[in-house]
Motif scaffolding. Structure first.
Motif, short mmCIF file in Angstrom:
data_model
loop_
_atom_site.label_atom_id
_atom_site.label_comp_id
_atom_site.label_asym_id
_atom_site.label_seq_id
_atom_site.Cartn_x
_atom_site.Cartn_y
_atom_site.Cartn_z
N PRO A 215 0.82 -1.22 0.00
CA PRO A 215 0.00 0.00 0.00
C PRO A 215 0.85 1.27 0.00
O PRO A 215 2.07 1.18 -0.16
CB PRO A 215 -0.79 -0.14 1.30
N GLY A 216 0.19 2.42 0.21
CA GLY A 216 0.90 3.70 0.09
C GLY A 216 2.06 3.85 1.05
O GLY A 216 3.18 4.13 0.64
N GLY A 217 1.80 3.70 2.35
CA GLY A 217 2.86 3.78 3.34
C GLY A 217 3.57 5.11 3.40
O GLY A 217 4.75 5.16 3.75
N ASP A 218 2.86 6.19 3.06
CA ASP A 218 3.53 7.48 3.00
C ASP A 218 3.15 8.43 4.14
O ASP A 218 3.35 9.62 4.05
CB ASP A 218 3.25 8.16 1.66
N SER A 219 2.59 7.88 5.22
CA SER A 219 2.34 8.66 6.44
C SER A 219 2.29 7.67 7.60
O SER A 219 2.07 6.47 7.39
CB SER A 219 1.02 9.43 6.33
N PRO A 220 2.52 8.13 8.82
CA PRO A 220 2.56 7.20 9.95
C PRO A 220 1.28 6.40 10.14
O PRO A 220 1.33 5.25 10.55
CB PRO A 220 2.80 8.14 11.15
#
Length: 299
Positions: A215-220
């Motif tokens: 998945p994106g995984g671009d924020s905590p």
């Protein structure tokens, strides 16, 4: 009678004050004081600059020492703005991925993530099987109508967020249920990093190429790729010399989990933010036999 001037007036003239001399003295004293004041000011400025430099060096030394003595958390280095522009593959990256698939096409291709540019992959893998695993509904809509008998799209749900990455890494290292030696057959919900609810088709197929770009995984708080990389490594070890291609390896989570589960020794090529791992086939043990997998164990 008015006073008369003394006869030896020149003598008194010599003894009388001389304005010129007094004038000179009054000018020299302030000049000396001013010179001393400038020197003091310069010395004070030098002292301040030296003190500031020492404080800065001391702060850097303490900070560096602190960082070196703590366990780094991959979450803090993995975050960046959630923009779809960052997800666009460069032309070189797209060609790199296409070449890997073409070398094995027609093949079994599994993709974690469904970016716009990946809509071309089924055509590149013409005659093979392509499965996309995506968690965002808006991405699934774009694939509607493009899927055919050899291309399938499944929505999956990730239960762990990027901020849990380091905790999951320690869990996987210390729990035998997450051991890569165990293979798919013994995969259970006890392994917190394992993905649950994957379609049975994923476990029944021996994959030739697995792409991890979701998945994106671009924020905590957003889902991280810890489980996707882990599952790719498990599935690859049950395949026939599977290539696992991981995107965004400039980020800490992708980098650490790739080293942990795919191994640096298996890295065969790279381009841009892609790493390409070649996982050797295991002829004996749990990795090779994938039939009869109890998928329900991890639901």
């Amino acid at each position: 009678m008015p006073p008369q001037e003394p006869a030896n007036s020149s003598f008194f003239h010599i003894l009388s004050p001389k304005p010129a001399l007094n004038l000179t003295k009054t000018i020299q004293k302030p000049s000396l004081k001013m010179s001393l004041s400038k020197r003091k000011l310069i010395l004070i400025l030098i002292f301040i600059l030296v003190s500031a430099s020492l404080v800065r060096v001391l702060r850097i030394t303490i900070t560096t020492s602190y960082i070196l003595n703590i366990e780094p958390d991959p979450n803090t280095s993995n975050m960046r703005p959630n923009t779809y522009g960052d997800k666009m593959l460069s032309e070189k990256e797209l060609r790199f991925l296409s070449d890997i698939i073409l070398q094995k096409s027609p093949c079994n291709l599994l993709v974690f993530g469904l970016e716009d540019q990946y809509l071309k992959l089924p055509a590149i893998n013409e005659g093979g099987k392509t499965i996309f695993l995506e968690d965002r509904p808006e991405k699934l809509i774009k694939m509607t109508g493009n899927a055919n008998g050899s291309t399938q799209v499944f929505r999956i749900r990730y239960k762990t967020s990027a901020k849990e990455a380091y905790k999951l890494l320690k869990h996987a290292r210390t729990h035998s249920s997450c051991s890569l030696r165990s293979g798919i057959r013994t995969l259970t919900a006890k392994c917190k990093i394992a993905l649950t609810g994957l379609p049975k088709e994923v476990f029944k197929t021996k994959w030739d190429v697995i792409v991890v770009d979701g998945p994106g995984g671009d924020s905590p708080e957003s889902p991280g790729r810890m489980g996707a990389i882990y599952m790719a490594s498990v599935l690859a070890r049950a395949g026939n010399g599977t290539n696992v291609v991981v995107h965004d390896v400039d980020r800490m989570i992708e980098k650490w989990f790739s080293w942990e589960f795919l191994s640096e020794k298996n890295l065969v090529s790279s381009k841009g933010k892609f790493w390409n791992f070649k996982i050797a086939q295991k002829k004996k043990g749990g990795f090779f036999e994938t039939t009869g997998v109890k998928v329900n164990n991890i639901r």
